[in-house]
Design an enzyme around this catalytic site. Structure first.
Site, short mmCIF file in Angstrom:
data_model
loop_
_atom_site.label_atom_id
_atom_site.label_comp_id
_atom_site.label_asym_id
_atom_site.label_seq_id
_atom_site.Cartn_x
_atom_site.Cartn_y
_atom_site.Cartn_z
N LYS A 190 -11.55 -0.29 6.68
CA LYS A 190 -11.99 -1.14 5.56
C LYS A 190 -13.05 -2.14 6.04
O LYS A 190 -14.08 -1.73 6.52
CB LYS A 190 -10.76 -1.83 4.95
CG LYS A 190 -9.55 -0.89 4.71
CD LYS A 190 -9.81 0.09 3.62
CE LYS A 190 -8.61 0.89 3.15
NZ LYS A 190 -7.73 1.49 4.12
N TYR A 250 0.85 -1.20 0.00
CA TYR A 250 0.00 0.00 0.00
C TYR A 250 0.90 1.26 0.00
O TYR A 250 1.91 1.31 0.71
CB TYR A 250 -0.94 -0.04 1.22
CG TYR A 250 -1.52 1.31 1.50
CD1 TYR A 250 -2.16 2.03 0.49
CD2 TYR A 250 -1.38 1.93 2.74
CE1 TYR A 250 -2.66 3.30 0.71
CE2 TYR A 250 -1.88 3.18 2.98
CZ TYR A 250 -2.51 3.87 1.96
OH TYR A 250 -2.98 5.13 2.17
C1 LIG Z 1 -3.32 -2.61 2.91
C2 LIG Z 1 -3.50 -1.33 3.70
N1 LIG Z 1 -2.92 -1.20 4.89
C3 LIG Z 1 -3.05 -0.08 5.61
C4 LIG Z 1 -3.79 0.98 5.16
C5 LIG Z 1 -3.86 2.21 6.00
O1 LIG Z 1 -5.13 2.35 6.59
P1 LIG Z 1 -5.79 3.75 6.96
O2 LIG Z 1 -6.24 4.38 5.70
O3 LIG Z 1 -6.93 3.35 7.86
O4 LIG Z 1 -4.76 4.56 7.63
C6 LIG Z 1 -4.42 0.89 3.92
C7 LIG Z 1 -5.25 1.98 3.36
O5 LIG Z 1 -5.24 3.10 3.69
C8 LIG Z 1 -4.26 -0.29 3.16
O6 LIG Z 1 -4.81 -0.43 1.96
N1 LIG Z 2 -4.50 10.24 -0.13
C1 LIG Z 2 -4.37 9.03 0.63
C2 LIG Z 2 -4.79 7.86 -0.20
C3 LIG Z 2 -5.41 6.78 0.63
S1 LIG Z 2 -5.51 5.22 -0.17
C4 LIG Z 2 -6.56 4.29 0.89
C5 LIG Z 2 -6.48 2.81 0.76
N2 LIG Z 2 -5.42 2.24 1.50
C6 LIG Z 2 -6.44 2.26 -0.62
O1 LIG Z 2 -5.59 1.40 -0.92
O2 LIG Z 2 -7.29 2.62 -1.42
C7 LIG Z 2 -2.93 8.86 1.04
O3 LIG Z 2 -2.06 9.49 0.44
O4 LIG Z 2 -2.64 8.16 1.98
#
Ligand SMILES: Cc1ncc(COP(=O)(O)O)c(C=O)c1O
Ligand SMILES: N[C@@H](CCSC[C@H](N)C(=O)O)C(=O)O
Length: 456
Positions: A238, A139
């Site tokens: 999520k 991510y």
């Molecule tokens: C696989 C994964 N881990 C961690 C995160 C972080 O979570 P959060 O957006 O709740 O900070 C995200 C998305 O944001 C994600 O897609």
């Molecule tokens: N602007 C945010 C983007 C969040 S992405 C959220 C989620 N983990 C996904 O995979 O869609 C940032 O820069 O963190």
């Protein structure tokens, strides 16, 4: 358009996940006996345990009240009350954490203000000079935090292909302090062999911690602590909450020392989950089983639909997934996130923008379906050069499947594919166009004439 039926082995396995036998993890190695305040032991199938809680409320409230108070009165200047200040602890948060510990097969669970907040708490276990091994498909926010630690905190970060155990083996040394894994990875849906990586990590350094980001599966489908992970965290934003109305992060451990260290950070920095969000997360968790069941069934149909029309689809519910067997040896379901390629960035953009029912949005795991281009959205914080080095296709489209009617989702996707010129309509149905062939661009006769009903 005909849609493939969902009696594939993966679809059947996905259905089986909701049986008592599988939910109790009988096909997985036995779990350690957790000793959380709920005694951690799950007496019922997971779907039941998700709903079953006792609030011990003085009025018998069946839903945990929101203790919206920063402070708690003490019986004397020496304290005497279980809580003093919400940064240090709050009854609504405690209730949630005990419930989650049971669900995550953990001795202890901690809840914080976001998934990234959880990773921040975990990485504060590291000190300058420590080595971290992590994936090359992660991510974007995770990659960003690790890059910050590398550039500013003296932590050495190795990005390797963690879907290949040998690549991990090559960089493991006694200095390895943490191995951080996603499975399936976001957004390329690659699978990591958690039991083997956990074993080789602990052989190299028994104090090293194996951290698994379980956001893509949730405890409904996978309990990494059962197969060797030391710390599991998830974005509660999520699947766990499921409605995209809160941000949250959860951390689960069996080791009490690790739990205490991370609790120290949460209290010291003040990132504990608020009482209101703890309540909302608790409410969301109760419907996790039923949401996941529908989301997975929908995702399986959509993956099969796209694959049957010639797209390269990445989804562990498809037999064609190169790590299908590995995934199913660890997990009880495929989740509801899939990605596919079109071979052409502009074509992908047209598809995403032609979708109506599928919201153009980051995130996943919620009740409504989402469509996105990760390289421009969720993973935009990884620079283009690094994305190219890590072989992340710029045209990749990610679908995050919700609980809507599957035919409606397929109809809308079909219409978007036709309108964008991603498919050619022939007497036999739809066929994916290659990168060269945008046969029916927006506004063309094929696009205009087709509302692309899934049964057309
Ligand atoms: C696989 C994964 N881990 C961690 C995160 C972080 O979570 P959060 O957006 O709740 O900070 C995200 C998305 O944001 C994600 O897609
Ligand atoms: N602007 C945010 C983007 C969040 S992405 C959220 C989620 N983990 C996904 O995979 O869609 C940032 O820069 O963190």
């Amino acid at each position: 358009m005909s849609t493939p039926n969902s009696d594939s082995p993966a679809a059947q396995a996905a259905k089986k996940v909701f049986s008592r036998l599988d939910l109790d993890g009988h096909h997985l190695p036995p779990s350690p006996a957790p000793s959380s305040p709920h005694n951690g032991r799950r007496r019922y199938a997971l779907a039941t345990e998700l709903v079953y809680t006792e609030t011990k409320d003085q009025y018998g409230a069946s839903s945990i009240p929101i203790y919206q108070s920063a402070t708690f009165k003490q019986s004397s200047s020496n304290g005497g009350s279980e809580y003093d200040y919400t940064r240090s602890g709050n009854p609504t948060r405690t209730h949630l954490e005990r419930h989650l510990a049971k669900i995550m097969n953990a001795n202890r669970c901690l809840s914080v203000s976001s998934g990234m907040g959880a990773l921040d708490v975990i990485t504060r276990l590291l000190k300058p000079g420590d080595e971290v091994i992590t994936g090359d498909d992660l991510y974007g926010g995770t990659n960003r935090l690790l890059t910050y630690l590398k550039n500013n905190q003296g932590v050495i970060v190795h990005h390797v292909d963690t879907t290949n155990v040998d690549s991990v083996r090559q960089v493991i040394t006694p200095k390895t302090a943490m191995v951080l894994l996603e499975t399936p990875t976001n957004p390329l849906i690659k699978i990591c062999d958690i039991p083997t990586i956990a074993r080789i990590t602990h052989e190299a350094n028994e104090k090293a911690v194996v951290v698994v980001d379980n956001t893509m599966l949730s405890p409904m489908l996978f309990n990494p602590l059962d197969v060797g992970a030391d710390i599991v965290y998830e974005s509660g934003t999520k699947y766990l909450s499921g409605h995209h109305d809160i941000m949250a992060g959860v951390i689960a451990v069996n080791d009490s020392e690790l739990g205490d260290k991370m609790f120290f950070t949460i209290n010291a920095t003040g990132c504990g989950l608020s009482p209101n969000d703890s309540f909302l997360l608790m409410r969301g968790v109760k419907t996790l089983a039923i949401r996941m069941e529908k989301q997975q069934a929908n995702a399986q149909r959509i993956a099969e639909f796209l694959e049957s029309h010639g797209f390269k689809v990445r989804y562990p519910g498809l037999k064609s997934h190169p790590q299908y067997d590995l995934h199913w040896s660890m997990a009880r379901g495929a989740g509801a996130v899939l990605s596919f390629e079109t071979g052409d960035v502009a074509l992908s953009e047209r598809i995403v923008e032609a979708a109506r029912l599928w919201g153009i949005s980051v995130s996943f795991g919620c009740v409504n379906s989402l469509i996105s281009m990760p390289c421009r959205m969720s993973h935009a914080s990884i620079d283009a050069k690094t994305r190219a080095e890590r072989q992340m296709p710029e045209d990749i489209i990610r679908l995050c499947v919700g609980i809507e009617d599957a035919d409606d989702l397929i109809d809308d996707l079909s219409r978007a594919l036709v309108q964008a010129g991603a498919v050619t309509l022939t007497i036999d149905g739809f066929h994916a166009n290659t990168a060269e062939g945008a046969a029916a661009p927006a506004g063309s006769e094929a696009a205009e004439n087709t509302t692309a009903g899934s049964s057309a």
